[in-house]
Design a protein around this motif. Structure first.
Motif, PDB file in Angstrom:
ATOM      1  N   ALA A 143       1.097 -11.106  -6.203  1.00  0.00           N
ATOM      2  CA  ALA A 143       0.167 -11.391  -7.129  1.00  0.00           C
ATOM      3  C   ALA A 143      -1.089 -12.338  -6.732  1.00  0.00           C
ATOM      4  O   ALA A 143      -2.294 -12.024  -7.157  1.00  0.00           O
ATOM      5  N   ASP A 144      -0.935 -12.987  -5.929  1.00  0.00           N
ATOM      6  CA  ASP A 144      -2.201 -13.845  -5.140  1.00  0.00           C
ATOM      7  C   ASP A 144      -2.946 -13.015  -4.180  1.00  0.00           C
ATOM      8  O   ASP A 144      -3.875 -13.542  -3.806  1.00  0.00           O
ATOM      9  N   LEU A 145      -2.432 -11.575  -3.749  1.00  0.00           N
ATOM     10  CA  LEU A 145      -2.982 -11.236  -2.788  1.00  0.00           C
ATOM     11  C   LEU A 145      -3.978  -9.973  -3.302  1.00  0.00           C
ATOM     12  O   LEU A 145      -3.565  -9.061  -3.787  1.00  0.00           O
ATOM     13  N   PRO A 146      -5.113 -10.043  -3.012  1.00  0.00           N
ATOM     14  CA  PRO A 146      -6.245  -9.132  -3.655  1.00  0.00           C
ATOM     15  C   PRO A 146      -6.093  -7.965  -3.161  1.00  0.00           C
ATOM     16  O   PRO A 146      -6.151  -7.024  -3.861  1.00  0.00           O
ATOM     17  N   ASP A 147      -5.204  -7.574  -2.134  1.00  0.00           N
ATOM     18  CA  ASP A 147      -5.037  -6.134  -1.896  1.00  0.00           C
ATOM     19  C   ASP A 147      -3.958  -5.591  -2.700  1.00  0.00           C
ATOM     20  O   ASP A 147      -4.094  -4.443  -3.113  1.00  0.00           O
ATOM     21  N   SER A 148      -2.916  -6.388  -2.713  1.00  0.00           N
ATOM     22  CA  SER A 148      -1.810  -5.858  -3.773  1.00  0.00           C
ATOM     23  C   SER A 148      -2.340  -5.681  -4.957  1.00  0.00           C
ATOM     24  O   SER A 148      -2.166  -4.681  -5.841  1.00  0.00           O
ATOM     25  N   ARG A 149      -3.323  -6.654  -5.375  1.00  0.00           N
ATOM     26  CA  ARG A 149      -3.823  -6.709  -6.929  1.00  0.00           C
ATOM     27  C   ARG A 149      -4.829  -5.483  -6.873  1.00  0.00           C
ATOM     28  O   ARG A 149      -4.587  -4.781  -8.252  1.00  0.00           O
ATOM     29  N   SER A 150      -5.317  -5.049  -6.150  1.00  0.00           N
ATOM     30  CA  SER A 150      -6.262  -3.822  -6.231  1.00  0.00           C
ATOM     31  C   SER A 150      -5.479  -2.604  -6.296  1.00  0.00           C
ATOM     32  O   SER A 150      -5.813  -1.713  -6.951  1.00  0.00           O
ATOM     33  N   ARG A 151      -4.407  -2.473  -5.669  1.00  0.00           N
ATOM     34  CA  ARG A 151      -3.443  -1.290  -5.628  1.00  0.00           C
ATOM     35  C   ARG A 151      -3.066  -1.210  -7.077  1.00  0.00           C
ATOM     36  O   ARG A 151      -2.987   0.022  -7.590  1.00  0.00           O
ATOM     37  N   LEU A 152      -2.442  -2.289  -7.701  1.00  0.00           N
ATOM     38  CA  LEU A 152      -1.894  -2.314  -8.965  1.00  0.00           C
ATOM     39  C   LEU A 152      -2.991  -1.967 -10.144  1.00  0.00           C
ATOM     40  O   LEU A 152      -2.756  -1.225 -11.092  1.00  0.00           O
ATOM     41  N   SER A 153      -4.262  -2.628  -9.790  1.00  0.00           N
ATOM     42  CA  SER A 153      -5.290  -2.217 -10.573  1.00  0.00           C
ATOM     43  C   SER A 153      -5.544  -0.981 -10.701  1.00  0.00           C
ATOM     44  O   SER A 153      -5.892  -0.126 -11.795  1.00  0.00           O
ATOM     45  N   GLU A 154      -5.737  -0.036  -9.602  1.00  0.00           N
ATOM     46  CA  GLU A 154      -5.801   1.405  -9.576  1.00  0.00           C
ATOM     47  C   GLU A 154      -4.889   1.952 -10.395  1.00  0.00           C
ATOM     48  O   GLU A 154      -5.124   2.970 -11.292  1.00  0.00           O
ATOM     49  N   ILE A 155      -3.634   1.498 -10.292  1.00  0.00           N
ATOM     50  CA  ILE A 155      -2.708   2.315 -10.814  1.00  0.00           C
ATOM     51  C   ILE A 155      -2.950   2.247 -12.575  1.00  0.00           C
ATOM     52  O   ILE A 155      -2.709   3.149 -13.240  1.00  0.00           O
ATOM     53  N   GLN A 156      -3.108   0.969 -12.895  1.00  0.00           N
ATOM     54  CA  GLN A 156      -3.420   0.523 -14.077  1.00  0.00           C
ATOM     55  C   GLN A 156      -4.432   1.469 -14.816  1.00  0.00           C
ATOM     56  O   GLN A 156      -4.381   1.974 -15.782  1.00  0.00           O
ATOM     57  N   SER A 169       0.714  -1.238  -0.101  1.00  0.00           N
ATOM     58  CA  SER A 169      -0.032  -0.131  -0.137  1.00  0.00           C
ATOM     59  C   SER A 169       0.904   1.334   0.112  1.00  0.00           C
ATOM     60  O   SER A 169       0.225   2.163  -0.265  1.00  0.00           O
ATOM     61  N   THR A 170       2.110   0.867   0.201  1.00  0.00           N
ATOM     62  CA  THR A 170       3.003   2.211   0.410  1.00  0.00           C
ATOM     63  C   THR A 170       4.095   2.393  -0.754  1.00  0.00           C
ATOM     64  O   THR A 170       4.502   3.631  -1.011  1.00  0.00           O
ATOM     65  N   VAL A 171       4.335   1.650  -1.550  1.00  0.00           N
ATOM     66  CA  VAL A 171       5.388   1.503  -2.533  1.00  0.00           C
ATOM     67  C   VAL A 171       4.867   2.313  -3.718  1.00  0.00           C
ATOM     68  O   VAL A 171       3.830   2.464  -4.128  1.00  0.00           O
ATOM     69  N   ASP A 172       5.964   3.203  -4.284  1.00  0.00           N
ATOM     70  CA  ASP A 172       5.848   4.282  -5.283  1.00  0.00           C
ATOM     71  C   ASP A 172       6.216   3.764  -6.593  1.00  0.00           C
ATOM     72  O   ASP A 172       7.443   3.565  -6.830  1.00  0.00           O
ATOM     73  N   ILE A 173       5.102   3.286  -7.266  1.00  0.00           N
ATOM     74  CA  ILE A 173       5.527   2.844  -8.687  1.00  0.00           C
ATOM     75  C   ILE A 173       4.761   3.543  -9.566  1.00  0.00           C
ATOM     76  O   ILE A 173       3.661   4.045  -9.513  1.00  0.00           O
ATOM     77  N   GLN A 174       5.651   3.750 -10.695  1.00  0.00           N
ATOM     78  CA  GLN A 174       5.201   4.760 -11.885  1.00  0.00           C
ATOM     79  C   GLN A 174       5.552   4.063 -13.074  1.00  0.00           C
ATOM     80  O   GLN A 174       6.134   3.278 -13.268  1.00  0.00           O
ATOM     81  N   TRP A 175       4.455   4.238 -14.121  1.00  0.00           N
ATOM     82  CA  TRP A 175       4.860   3.814 -15.668  1.00  0.00           C
ATOM     83  C   TRP A 175       4.806   4.889 -16.371  1.00  0.00           C
ATOM     84  O   TRP A 175       3.886   5.904 -16.455  1.00  0.00           O
ATOM     85  N   ASP A 176       5.870   5.178 -17.020  1.00  0.00           N
ATOM     86  CA  ASP A 176       6.106   6.264 -17.859  1.00  0.00           C
ATOM     87  C   ASP A 176       5.807   6.100 -19.442  1.00  0.00           C
ATOM     88  O   ASP A 176       6.033   7.073 -20.165  1.00  0.00           O
ATOM     89  N   GLY A 177       5.295   5.135 -19.662  1.00  0.00           N
ATOM     90  CA  GLY A 177       4.860   4.915 -21.035  1.00  0.00           C
ATOM     91  C   GLY A 177       5.776   3.879 -21.724  1.00  0.00           C
ATOM     92  O   GLY A 177       5.297   3.125 -22.425  1.00  0.00           O
TER      93      GLY A 177
END
Ligand code: DC
Length: 219
Positions: A95-108, A60-68
């Motif tokens: 990838a198995d954890l719904p919480d981390s998936r939901s964080r990454l889905s939000e970023i996507q 929930s705290t990790v700072d990940i960005q996608w620049d294209g």
């Protein structure tokens, strides 16, 4: 417009999605790179992978960005580091954890809002972009995928026995398919491409044809 391309490891999604995005004048999002970056960050932070709550807190705290083109961790380009075996081996913990998936889905979803985008992963058409206008599921038989990977590694001067590649691939397929949330599966309305015997160009042209017909339907 969002074009989703899902499929198992080794189906050639990444390279084809990137070229397809280029040819369409769309942007490209590699969602596997985000899962890999979160896993790399957790390894670097020495997160205890046997402690689910610790992984959830960390993700929930990790700072990940996608620049294209590239994935960034706190601004650092980690595109090469995320492709190493320790990261691939540990991805399931994230990838198995719904919480981390939901964080990454939000970023996507944030990255894609209001954009013409080709996104590539496992759950793009089925879950993250269930309303996407164009969904593709790109697959090939396990033997064909393993043969392609075997050739790719040999071309890079890193020969690995075919059986070893097939075994590791079977393990990843099983992990990807059996995940409770975000499991690898085609969306009900996806076009399925079974690419055995097709060249990269054949697959690319077929994908472009499918996308262009969806664009024509929309206009
Ligand atoms: O596409 P890849 O091999 O770089 O993806 C690495 C792993 O990340 C994959 O085995 C499962 C996970 N993944 C996922 O669970 N959902 C996605 N949308 C993309 C990847």
């Amino acid at each position: 417009m969002i074009v989703t391309i899902d499929g198992p490891a080794g189906a050639g999604k990444s390279s084809i999605a990137k070229i397809a995005a280029d040819r369409l004048g769309f942007e490209f999002l590699d969602t596997g790179a985000l899962y890999r970056a979160m896993t790399l960050a957790a390894i670097r932070a020495q997160v205890d992978f046997s402690d689910t709550q610790e992984i959830i807190r960390f993700s929930s705290t990790v700072d990940i960005q996608w620049d294209g083109q590239r994935v960034l961790l706190k601004g650092e380009d980690v595109s090469a580091q995320i492709r190493t075996p320790p990261v691939t081996d540990a991805i399931r913990f994230v990838a198995d954890l719904p919480d981390s998936r939901s964080r990454l889905s939000e970023i996507q979803r944030q990255v894609s809002t209001g954009r013409n985008m080709v996104t590539e992963g496992r759950d793009q058409g089925s879950e993250v972009f269930s309303d996407a206008e164009c969904k593709i599921f790109l697959t090939a038989s396990p033997e064909e995928r393993a043969r392609r990977r075997h050739q790719q590694l040999a071309d890079m001067g890193r020969p690995v026995p075919l059986e070893e590649i097939l075994r590791a691939q079977d393990r990843r397929d099983e992990e990807d398919r059996s995940r409770e949330i975000g499991a690898l599966r085609p969306a009900d309305d996806a076009s399925i491409i079974e690419s055995d015997g097709m060249t990269t160009d054949d697959v690319l042209e077929l994908i472009l044809k499918i996308v262009r017909s969806k664009i024509a339907e929309q206009s």
